[in-house]
Motif scaffolding. Structure first.
Motif: not given
Length: 154
Positions: A127-129, A135-140
Motif C-alpha cells: 500500500x505504501x509503495x 523505503x527509507x531504512x530497515x528497522x530491527x
C-alpha cells in the motif's frame, strides 16, 4: 478532516476506550506480546489533546485509527510528520488508505515537508509503495531482559 473524506474524523478522548480495545488487538495479532491498556490510554489521550499530534479514526463503530506527530527531523530540522500508530480491523483494511491520506493533509496543513511511515506487513508495504512512499531504512529490534532500576533517591 476534509469535507470530501467523511469516513475519517479527528478522534477525541471519548474514543480512547475503543482505541485501547483495537490497540490490544493489534498488539496481540502483530506484536506477539501483551500491551498495557493504561499506557495505550495515556498514549491516545496525548495524541487527541496536543496540537502537534493527531488521533484520527474511521468507521462507525471505529474500525481503524492512525496517530501521528509533527516534529523537527533529528538530522535536518525540517518539519516532519511521523506515523506513531496505525491499525485497521481485518474487515476494514480499506480504511487505512483514507486515514493515511487524511494524515498527509493534516501534516501538509501544519507545514510538514516530509512524512515518515513505518510498516512491517507485506500488505502495508505494498500500500505504501502504491501511494508513492519509498523505503527509507530497515528497522530491527531486540528484547532485553528487564531489570528493576536502582532508586536515585537522596
Amino acid at each position: 478532516m476534509s469535507a470530501c473524506n467523511s469516513l475519517v474524523r479527528r478522534g477525541t478522548p471519548d474514543d480512547a476506550s475503543r482505541f485501547v480495545e483495537l490497540g490490544l488487538r493489534f498488539y496481540a495479532e502483530e506484536g506477539n506480546r501483551e500491551a498495557c491498556p493504561h499506557q495505550l490510554a495515556r498514549f491516545v489521550i496525548v495524541h487527541a489533546s496536543d496540537e502537534e499530534r493527531v488521533f484520527m479514526v474511521a468507521g462507525k463503530p471505529i474500525a481503524a485509527f492512525l496517530c501521528g506527530v509533527i516534529a523537527p527531523h533529528y538530522f535536518t530540522g525540517e518539519p516532519t510528520a511521523f506515523k506513531t500508530a496505525w491499525y485497521a480491523l481485518p474487515g476494514a483494511r480499506g480504511l487505512g488508505t483514507h486515514l493515511l491520506r487524511a494524515f498527509e493533509a493534516w501534516a501538509k496543513a501544519r507545514g510538514a515537508s516530509r512524512l515518515i511511515v513505518a510498516g512491517r506487513q507485506e500488505r502495508t508495504l505494498t500500500l505504501l509503495g502504491r501511494l508513492g512512499y519509498t523505503p527509507l531504512e530497515t528497522v530491527y529490534s531486540k528484547d532485553l531482559p528487564w531489570q528493576k532500576q536502582p532508586s536515585h533517591s537522596s
